[in-house]
Design an enzyme around this catalytic site. Structure first.
Site, PDB file in Angstrom:
ATOM      1  CB  CYS A  61      -0.963   0.012   1.187  1.00 51.80           C
ATOM      2  SG  CYS A  61      -0.184   0.377   2.769  1.00 51.80           S
TER       3      CYS A  61
ATOM      4  CB  CYS B 150       5.645  -2.370   6.568  1.00 52.92           C
ATOM      5  SG  CYS B 150       5.343  -2.804   4.845  1.00 52.92           S
TER       6      CYS B 150
ATOM      7  CB  CYS C 235      -9.000   9.486   5.282  1.00 54.37           C
ATOM      8  SG  CYS C 235      -7.750   8.295   4.754  1.00 54.37           S
TER       9      CYS C 235
ATOM     10  CG  ASP D 170       6.274 -10.542 -13.139  1.00 54.61           C
ATOM     11  OD1 ASP D 170       5.460 -11.343 -13.625  1.00 54.61           O
ATOM     12  OD2 ASP D 170       5.940  -9.585 -12.419  1.00 54.61           O
TER      13      ASP D 170
ATOM     14  CD  GLU E 274     -23.905   6.468   1.028  1.00 54.03           C
ATOM     15  OE1 GLU E 274     -25.107   6.753   0.885  1.00 54.03           O
ATOM     16  OE2 GLU E 274     -23.515   5.538   1.720  1.00 54.03           O
TER      17      GLU E 274
HETATM   18  C1  LIG Z   1       4.352  -5.958  -2.710  1.00 49.90           C
HETATM   19  C2  LIG Z   1       5.125  -6.992  -3.474  1.00 49.90           C
HETATM   20  C3  LIG Z   1       4.988  -7.053  -4.841  1.00 49.90           C
HETATM   21  C4  LIG Z   1       5.676  -8.013  -5.563  1.00 49.90           C
HETATM   22  N1  LIG Z   1       5.508  -8.036  -6.911  1.00 49.90           N
HETATM   23  C5  LIG Z   1       6.152  -8.956  -7.645  1.00 49.90           C
HETATM   24  C6  LIG Z   1       5.989  -8.984  -9.048  1.00 49.90           C
HETATM   25  O1  LIG Z   1       5.289  -8.165  -9.640  1.00 49.90           O
HETATM   26  N2  LIG Z   1       6.631  -9.966  -9.728  1.00 49.90           N
HETATM   27  C7  LIG Z   1       7.427 -10.881  -9.118  1.00 49.90           C
HETATM   28  O2  LIG Z   1       7.978 -11.726  -9.786  1.00 49.90           O
HETATM   29  N3  LIG Z   1       7.609 -10.857  -7.788  1.00 49.90           N
HETATM   30  C8  LIG Z   1       7.003  -9.931  -7.036  1.00 49.90           C
HETATM   31  N4  LIG Z   1       7.164  -9.906  -5.678  1.00 49.90           N
HETATM   32  C9  LIG Z   1       8.029 -10.920  -5.038  1.00 49.90           C
HETATM   33  C10 LIG Z   1       9.429 -10.409  -4.593  1.00 49.90           C
HETATM   34  O3  LIG Z   1       9.455  -9.039  -4.454  1.00 49.90           O
HETATM   35  C11 LIG Z   1      10.489 -10.754  -5.549  1.00 49.90           C
HETATM   36  O4  LIG Z   1      10.553 -12.136  -5.670  1.00 49.90           O
HETATM   37  C12 LIG Z   1      11.859 -10.180  -5.167  1.00 49.90           C
HETATM   38  O5  LIG Z   1      12.689 -10.191  -6.268  1.00 49.90           O
HETATM   39  C13 LIG Z   1      12.532 -10.946  -4.018  1.00 49.90           C
HETATM   40  O6  LIG Z   1      13.795 -10.384  -3.788  1.00 49.90           O
HETATM   41  P1  LIG Z   1      14.346 -10.072  -2.340  1.00 49.90           P
HETATM   42  O7  LIG Z   1      15.737  -9.605  -2.506  1.00 49.90           O
HETATM   43  O8  LIG Z   1      13.478  -9.177  -1.601  1.00 49.90           O
HETATM   44  O9  LIG Z   1      14.292 -11.532  -1.710  1.00 49.90           O
HETATM   45  P2  LIG Z   1      14.350 -11.987  -0.195  1.00 49.90           P
HETATM   46  O10 LIG Z   1      13.011 -11.872   0.415  1.00 49.90           O
HETATM   47  O11 LIG Z   1      15.450 -11.311   0.516  1.00 49.90           O
HETATM   48  O12 LIG Z   1      14.712 -13.506  -0.420  1.00 49.90           O
HETATM   49  C14 LIG Z   1      13.889 -14.346  -1.169  1.00 49.90           C
HETATM   50  C15 LIG Z   1      14.490 -15.759  -1.247  1.00 49.90           C
HETATM   51  O13 LIG Z   1      15.700 -15.748  -1.965  1.00 49.90           O
HETATM   52  C16 LIG Z   1      16.761 -16.307  -1.198  1.00 49.90           C
HETATM   53  N5  LIG Z   1      17.966 -15.596  -1.589  1.00 49.90           N
HETATM   54  C17 LIG Z   1      18.132 -14.248  -1.680  1.00 49.90           C
HETATM   55  N6  LIG Z   1      19.362 -13.979  -2.173  1.00 49.90           N
HETATM   56  C18 LIG Z   1      19.982 -15.175  -2.368  1.00 49.90           C
HETATM   57  C19 LIG Z   1      21.260 -15.561  -2.845  1.00 49.90           C
HETATM   58  N7  LIG Z   1      22.163 -14.679  -3.245  1.00 49.90           N
HETATM   59  N8  LIG Z   1      21.544 -16.882  -2.917  1.00 49.90           N
HETATM   60  C20 LIG Z   1      20.659 -17.816  -2.540  1.00 49.90           C
HETATM   61  N9  LIG Z   1      19.444 -17.502  -2.077  1.00 49.90           N
HETATM   62  C21 LIG Z   1      19.114 -16.200  -1.996  1.00 49.90           C
HETATM   63  C22 LIG Z   1      16.332 -16.123   0.215  1.00 49.90           C
HETATM   64  O14 LIG Z   1      16.930 -17.044   1.079  1.00 49.90           O
HETATM   65  C23 LIG Z   1      14.823 -16.328   0.111  1.00 49.90           C
HETATM   66  O15 LIG Z   1      14.547 -17.688   0.082  1.00 49.90           O
HETATM   67  C24 LIG Z   1       6.506  -8.938  -4.918  1.00 49.90           C
HETATM   68  C25 LIG Z   1       6.667  -8.875  -3.536  1.00 49.90           C
HETATM   69  C26 LIG Z   1       5.974  -7.908  -2.817  1.00 49.90           C
HETATM   70  C27 LIG Z   1       6.147  -7.856  -1.335  1.00 49.90           C
HETATM   71  S1  FES Z   2      -6.437   6.837   1.685  1.00 44.26           S
HETATM   72 FE1  FES Z   2      -5.665   8.526   0.607  1.00 44.26          FE
HETATM   73  S2  FES Z   2      -6.612  10.200   1.533  1.00 44.26           S
HETATM   74 FE2  FES Z   2      -7.581   8.473   2.458  1.00 44.26          FE
HETATM   75  S1  FES Z   3       3.344  -1.096   2.236  1.00 41.99           S
HETATM   76 FE1  FES Z   3       1.512  -1.139   3.362  1.00 41.99          FE
HETATM   77  S2  FES Z   3       2.247  -0.698   5.337  1.00 41.99           S
HETATM   78 FE2  FES Z   3       4.041  -0.926   4.231  1.00 41.99          FE
END
Ligand SMILES: Cc1cc2nc3c(=O)[nH]c(=O)nc-3n(C[C@H](O)[C@H](O)[C@H](O)COP(=O)(O)OP(=O)(O)OC[C@H]3O[C@@H](n4cnc5c(N)ncnc54)[C@H](O)[C@@H]3O)c2cc1C
Ligand code: FES
Ligand code: FES
Length: 1378
Positions: free
Chosen positions: A51, A76, A116, A411, A1310
């Protein structure tokens, strides 16, 4: 390197150095900010990165390059330890009311972009970070930056318009030869360049660039306004039409050189020594961050069971939502070897920790330098990254994290597999190995061939060859920030039109990313021609087949997408290849390949200015800024969970039912109670008063006694020291169930005749005769899905037991304070006066906090009484969504008779609503639905029934529109069916059936406003240039086979008032203090709709003093008692009248002083009156002159008055994927004399976009056993920034003062929501055009929401025909509708 000792956490927050020698690594940055640093500006909206309410800027310094990097990030999902040696900037750090606002804060407030306000700090910080990196962004940059931010109130338009003023284009315009004078001109001509394009500076008539525009607008104005003289340019009457809701000339200038600098002390610290490994350990978690591979190996050898983490966007969600626990987390984000990205001879090498944003930048930069043919897979990655999450996620997520997670809907994995990438791993001994990321790399759902002691080091993506072609596709529910339903990547190597090599990979079609091996092999050696296409279609349909009920659901759609994507790929290769062996693409077929063209958003808002002779201090009718907007923009606005903790405060977590229908065999809280920090477990046995809730019928148990009737029902609650312990303990409460058969859907309920009583019926005329005299009869049904309120602030409450007697003070985010008070008193078994409810503001309500907030506040009050200490609870987003109910899903079954020319003769209809497990407000919702069934039409013969279905889902409840939008949509659907059947346009059929002046509703209420409805309709047709555009749409459709457009206009006639007569009352209490300042209290709650602002405008006009002398602190039951809920759009009507009455009394009491000393001031008169012992406080009470409707005699008038409007929308759909874009919307709305045009237009736009979500996007999925599967922004999609119409015009009907309501205004909150139905019917028109191309004529059923899935499947063609829907009952669906 020591792994024995803990480090001290050091980071800078808003320029202040923070050192913590005992940090808890379990904390996120957001919890740390809010709980430890008491910086509550950053909000918790979801906790899962979906969000953007928690967005902050994180800055780091690279000692080698000396570069400072600023990124926006979701606090978060950021582990607190991750920001060690970094600088964090929160909304509080950039400006404040005391020290001055930052331009980013000022502009969102002044442009009316904060309602809000709960989303506002996050949006401010996204924009701020963008400006820190690019101080003159384009509108595209701005839209991209907000991909990860949601707002449920504003409809986004005002935010974009306010921030448009930062763009280079805007500034260039502002520097136009004439404009500089205009800025200094006190009375600038109210004109804007693009026919009122808001947010742009007024232009003088003689501006060098304006002559043509001026001529056009004059002509348009004269035509469209007839001889009313209302256009700003030609007005010589008293009230002009304005197009400017804010004055950019009032904005402070943005000077990027004045931004706060990166903390010099931190630079010194970072320069002083080499980066070091850091380790933090507490509360069962060890968090280690090595900085090179060697250190990483040592750490992993020491902690063989450790888990690697990079951006934490996957792991953070696992921990938060799936409650996974990892005792040792090793962060690879700072490992140097994993952060390299460079070009080499064969392609690009990307370190596993390189973030997606860096990859995007790097590839873009190098694609400019390399030959195009080498970069085809890079281009596919860059394109895909645009649709990958939001910027906050892309800024921290590493590519390695995406690969290793191995999500079947990743993706990137389909592209990487198709491109023939290799992965480089190293184990803890330093041994490297290389693996292709191909078919066998993923070994199962989220499993892969990496060994436990290995780390992914880098990914190598080869260049594409001259003969290779590469494309990737993704289809999601929502375009921005959504995970894929299906994605795909295709590569083909063509030699003289013959396939030399190929690869294809699909996501979303199996437990892993899947390559289409058989198909790939089959086409080798074949010409790239139509016969190949035909064979591939057959082959892919076999190879990518899904069994009915396969995980993920939507099986026919997903299979169709596979074929559609290949078809698009096939055509795009034909288009880009010039070879005699490759067929040419027909012009009509090229529409399959071109993407939607989304121009820069533009908009107009037209409203009537106040009369020239209105007193300058009278604010009524002026676009005053929401009075809390500045506090909201700086993060100073206090919501319930922002309140400072009371001494001794504890936290409560709820224990929710996991079964939809079951007997409770036993509940065992023993192990939970044995946890350290747990104080109590409470359940129904602890309720001293009544355990039954319900405003109309007390039929809902607060805590389940022996049976649960929905998943999410409260079984008990745990009281503990803090949220973390309370929630952990709540999960340990064991509940043993005995399953009973649940009823989940409306159809289930109908089959089992499970209804709440009574069943409603409204009749008029004689339907049998009506059908007999009809030329045609259509029978059918339509379904409308439920809608989640998705207020950004979840349900939250603090209960404070008073020391004396049994008093209880409750701070609750509630819309109905009286109901909260009486509910709490009833469950506590005390008199009402012993409970005081206080509410400052809500982070959105939309009906969801009217009755459903009472469950939480009642449970909290009981628990607080039991432990005798203040208690707090803010539901997590998933708890909120699982337990609080939604807008009702509706099913309408109808039989309609009409003449050959489309005039309705007779209607028999049954409306069914899914009311859930308790009655709540469902009966009133059904009444409203029946009353509004006819919308704007004359129905001579009607027989209408309303059934409230009793099911085993959480009780559904009030939601903006209260049953009306569902009924309206069903009626408008009839109009579209009739038009298809008669071969006439929808607008002709609608107009033909309009109510005429003098006619009444079918329940016999006289309508005085029919002429206004007609005016809205006519003006809307004219302003939108409907006729011309209709022929353009037809022309477009004839030229394009795979993209179709649709245009639709719908009317709105909306009855205003509560159907329960006793609720139509308002009360106010006004105090004037000795110094002349005024404190205003009334029964209404501020939840973003600007009620407090409007009420102060009313008081200011009545008392004839400036609005800045009047203040509203909060709403509470001990100031204004027995109030009606803030709902039904009538709060301004009811409370406004009450405020006026109270202020008139006070004004009258001061009259002698004014007359005696007319030359003195307000405060002098007040002081003199006070000295004379004149009472300076007064109450006001108002009730509407309503008779109400008597359901026994079926007589009486349920509504005070009617309001009307009309909207035209034009859409374009992609027939192959079901995607759509709203090209333009024009709205004309009657609001009487607007008290505040900025607020009213904000309500129209916000309501429209919420309605757009209802009718096109938002959909809940339920498991067949009644568990909600779509709990959170990850799965439940509300509209985002780029979903709004590309052109969005709103006009308020002018010259229509309304005598029945305060300041001649009308209700607004509304009604406009339903106008989004125009998008639904425009989509239906577009689908009709597509079906016609396939030779399918006549009407068809399109249920709401018109999701991509429904649009695609309704555009039946040879691809979809391959996947007929499986026979119901022969399989268990993955999810069902309620
Ligand atoms: C709001 C939101 C939206 C998202 N949208 C998409 C989207 O549109 N498309 C999509 O494909 N994904 C999406 N994701 C999923 C995620 O964001 C992706 O998969 C992202 O690339 C994960 O990367 P990270 O570095 O945060 O991984 P982490 O959470 O840090 O790790 C993920 C996993 O990878 C492992 N890991 C990390 N680095 C290594 C390494 N070097 N070697 C071995 N293991 C490793 C970790 O142990 C864990 O198991 C979304 C997630 C969120 C929260
Ligand atoms: S959620 Fe954007 S102003 Fe209320
Ligand atoms: S993205 Fe919703 S609280 Fe962090």
């Amino acid at each position: 390197m020591s792994l024995k000792e803990n480090n001290i956490l050091i980071f800078f927050c808003n320029g202040q150095k923070i050192t913590d020698d005992n940090v808890d690594p379990n904390l996120t940055l957001l919890s740390y900010l809010r709980l430890k640093l008491r910086l509550t500006g950053s909000k918790l909206g979801c906790g899962e990165g979906g969000c953007g309410a928690c967005t902050v800027m994180i800055s780091s310094y690279d000692r080698l390059t000396k570069k400072i990097t600023h990124i926006s990030a979701n606090a978060c999902l950021t582990p607190i330890c991750q920001v060690h040696m970094m600088a964090v900037t929160t909304v509080e750090g950039i400006g404040s009311i005391k020290d001055g606002l930052h331009p980013v804060q000022e502009r969102i407030a002044k442009a009316h972009g904060s309602q809000c306000g709960f989303c506002t700090p996050g949006i401010v910080m996204s924009m701020y970070t963008l400006l820190r990196n690019n101080y003159q962004p384009t509108m595209t940059d701005i839209e991209d930056t907000f991909q990860g931010n949601l707002c449920r109130c504003t409809g986004y338009r005002p935010i974009l318009e306010g921030y448009r003023t930062f763009t280079k284009d805007y500034q260039n315009e502002a520097n136009c030869c004439q404009i500089r004078d205009d800025v200094n001109n006190e009375n600038p001509v109210r004109w804007s360049k693009d026919d009122g394009l808001n947010g742009r500076q007024c232009y003088q008539v003689n501006c060098c660039q304006m002559q043509d525009d001026l001529k056009n607008l004059k002509e348009h104005s004269v035509n469209s306004q007839s001889n009313d003289n209302k256009c700003c340019m030609i007005s010589n009457g008293k009230r002009q039409i304005s197009t400017k809701l804010f004055q950019p000339s009032e904005f402070m200038e943005y000077d990027p050189t004045q931004e706060k600098i990166f903390p010099p002390e931190l630079i010194l610290m970072l320069e002083r020594e080499e980066p070091k490994l850091v380790k933090f350990e507490r509360n069962g978690l060890t968090w280690i961050r090595p900085v090179n591979l060697l250190q990483l190996s040592v750490v992993r050898n020491n902690f063989p069971n450790s888990k690697l983490v990079s951006g934490n966007t996957e792991i953070g969600v696992d921990v938060k939502l799936k409650k996974m626990q990892y005792p040792v987390l090793v962060s690879v984000s700072h490992v140097t070897e994993l952060n390299n990205i460079y070009l080499c001879e064969t392609g690009v090498s990307i370190g596993a920790s390189v973030t997606l944003s860096r990859i995007e930048d790097f590839l873009k930069e190098n694609m400019d330098k390399l030959p195009d043919y080498q970069c085809k897979s890079f281009a596919a990655i860059v394109d895909m990254l645009h649709w990958f999450a939001g910027q906050q996620i892309r800024n921290v997520a590493g590519i390695g994290g995406n690969i290793i997670t191995g999500s079947p809907i990743s993706d990137l994995n389909p592209i990487l597999m198709t491109a023939g990438c290799t992965l480089d791993f190293a184990d803890t001994r330093g041994v490297h190995r290389s693996l292709p990321i191909a078919e066998h790399f993923f070994t199962g759902y989220r499993k892969n061939a990496m060994k436990p002691n290995e780390t992914l080091i880098s990914i190598n993506i080869p260049y594409t060859k001259k003969t290779e072609h590469f494309k990737a596709f993704k289809q999601a529910h929502r375009r921005d920030d959504d995970i894929a339903i299906v994605n795909a990547a295709f590569r083909v190597d063509l030699h003289d039109g013959v396939v030399h090599d190929s690869s294809m990979a699909f996501g979303g079609m199996a437990p892993t990313t899947k390559m289409a091996k058989q198909t790939m092999n089959k086409i080798i050696g074949r010409y790239w021609d139509k016969s190949l296409l035909d064979d591939v279609i057959v082959s892919l349909a076999n190879e990518m087949s899904l069994a009915p009920g396969a995980p993920g659901g939507m099986t026919e759609y997903r299979q169709s997408l596979v074929l559609s994507f290949f078809f698009k790929f096939y055509l795009s290769i034909n288009q880009e290849t010039c070879n005699k062996n490759i067929p040419k693409v027909s012009p009509s077929d090229t529409s399959a390949t071109f993407p939607f063209k989304r121009d820069e958003v533009k908009s107009t808002q037209m409203f009537q200015e106040v009369a020239n002779d209105q007193s300058p201090i009278d604010p009524v009718g002026r676009p005053l800024v929401h009075l809390s907007a500045y506090q909201q923009a700086t993060g100073e606005a206090v919501y319930v969970d922002d309140m400072v903790a009371f001494q001794n405060e504890l936290y409560m977590a709820v224990v929710l039912s996991k079964k939809a229908h079951a007997k409770i065999k036993y509940v065992d809280a023993t192990s939970a109670l044995s946890m350290r920090g747990v104080h109590a477990f409470i359940d129904h046995k602890d309720v001293p008063g009544s355990n039954l809730l319900g405003e109309i019928e007390q039929d809902e148990e607060l805590f389940a006694t022996d049976k649960v009737t929905c998943v999410g029902q409260y079984i008990g609650a745990i009281v503990a020291d803090n949220q973390e312990i309370a929630q952990r303990a709540a999960r340990m409460v064991r509940v043993e169930y005995q399953d009973l058969e649940p009823i989940i859907s409306i159809e289930d309920a109908i089959a089992k005749e499970s209804y709440f009583k009574p069943i409603y019926r409204l009749e008029k005329g004689n339907v049998t005769n009506g059908f007999e005299s009809s030329d045609k009869i259509i029978e059918g049904e339509m379904r409308i899905g439920e809608q989640e309120h998705f207020y950004l602030e979840t349900q939250s409450c603090i209960a404070v037991p008073k020391q004396e007697e049994d008093f209880m003070e409750v701070f609750s985010a509630a819309q109905d304070l009286y109901l909260s008070q009486t509910t709490i008193a009833n469950v506590l078994g005390v008199k009402y006066h012993k409970v005081n409810i206080r509410t400052k503001r809500l982070g959105g309500g939309f009906g969801g906090k009217e009755t459903r907030s009472c469950n939480l506040s009642a449970a909290l009050a009981i628990a607080a009484r039991r432990v005798g200490r203040p208690l707090r609870c803010m539901l997590d987003r998933d708890e909120d969504m699982a337990s609080t109910g939604t807008r009702h899903a509706f099913l309408g079954r109808y039989k309609v008779g009409f003449s050959n020319d489309g005039k309705i003769q007779s209607l028999k209809i049954c409306l069914y609503s899914n009311s859930g497990n308790a009655l709540d407000l469902s009966a009133s919702v059904m009444e409203c639905a029946l009353f509004h069934l006819q919308n704007a039409y004359h129905l001579p013969n009607v027989d209408a029934y309303g059934y409230c279905c009793k099911t085993n889902i959480p009780s559904n409840t009030a939601f903006r529109g209260f049953g009306r939008p569902q009924a309206f949509l069903i009626m408008e659907n009839l109009m579209s069916e009739i038009s298809f059947s008669c071969g006439m346009t929808q607008n002709m059929i609608r107009e033909l059936n309009f109510l005429q002046v003098g006619q009444s509703t079918y329940y016999n209420q006289k309508i005085d406003e029919v002429h206004l409805l007609k005016r809205c309709w006519d003006e809307c047709l004219e302003k939108s240039d409907y006729e011309v555009r209709q022929s353009k749409v037809a022309e477009f459709n004839s030229l394009n086979r795979w993209k179709k457009r649709g245009l639709s206009i719908i009317p709105l006639l909306y009855g205003v008032g509560f159907t329960e007569v006793f609720m139509n009352k308002g009360a106010a209490f006004v105090i004037i203090y000795h110094d002349g300042s005024v404190l205003l209290s009334h029964g209404g709650v501020e939840m973003g709709q600007g009620l407090y602002t409007k009420m102060i405008q009313v008081a200011s006009r009545t008392l004839k003093i400036p609005s800045d002398q009047i203040f509203t602190d909060e709403t509470s039951t001990n100031k204004v008692p027995n109030t009606s809920p803030t709902a039904g759009s009538v709060s301004s009507d009811l409370n406004g009248m009450a405020v006026k009455i109270a202020c008139e009394k006070l004004y009258k009491r001061l009259e002698p002083y004014r007359k005696q000393k007319p030359d003195k001031t307000w405060s002098d008169w007040v002081a003199a009156a006070n000295m004379d012992r004149v009472s300076l406080f007064a109450t006001g009470f108002y009730k509407t002159p309503l008779t109400g409707f008597d359901w026994t005699t079926k007589t009486g008038e349920p509504f005070h008055y009617f309001t009307s409007g009309a909207a035209v929308s034009e859409v374009e759909i992609d027939c192959l994927t079901g995607d759509h874009v709203v090209l333009r919307t024009d709205i004309v709305m009657d609001v009487g004399d607007s008290i505040n045009p900025a607020i009213d237009i904000g309500q129209i736009e916000g309501g429209f976009i919420q309605g757009y979500g209802l009718f096109t996007l938002e959909e809940h999925h339920w498991s067949p056993r009644g568990e909600l599967l779509t709990k959170g922004p990850g799965f439940y999609k509300i509209p985002s920034f780029t979903d709004i119409p590309v052109e969005f015009n709103v006009s308020l009907l002018d010259g229509v003062p309304h005598t029945k309501v305060v300041c001649s205004s009308k209700a607004i909150g509304e009604p406009p929501l339903f106008l989004a139905g125009s998008v639904f019917f425009a989509i239906k028109e577009a689908i009709l055009a597509s079906r016609k191309d396939c030779g399918i004529d006549g009407s068809f059923c399109l249920d709401s929401p018109a999701t991509a899935e429904r649009i695609r499947m309704a555009c039946s063609d040879t691809f979809t025909e391959k996947f007929p829907p499986p026979v119901p009952g022969t399989f268990t669906p993955f999810f069902i509708r309620s």
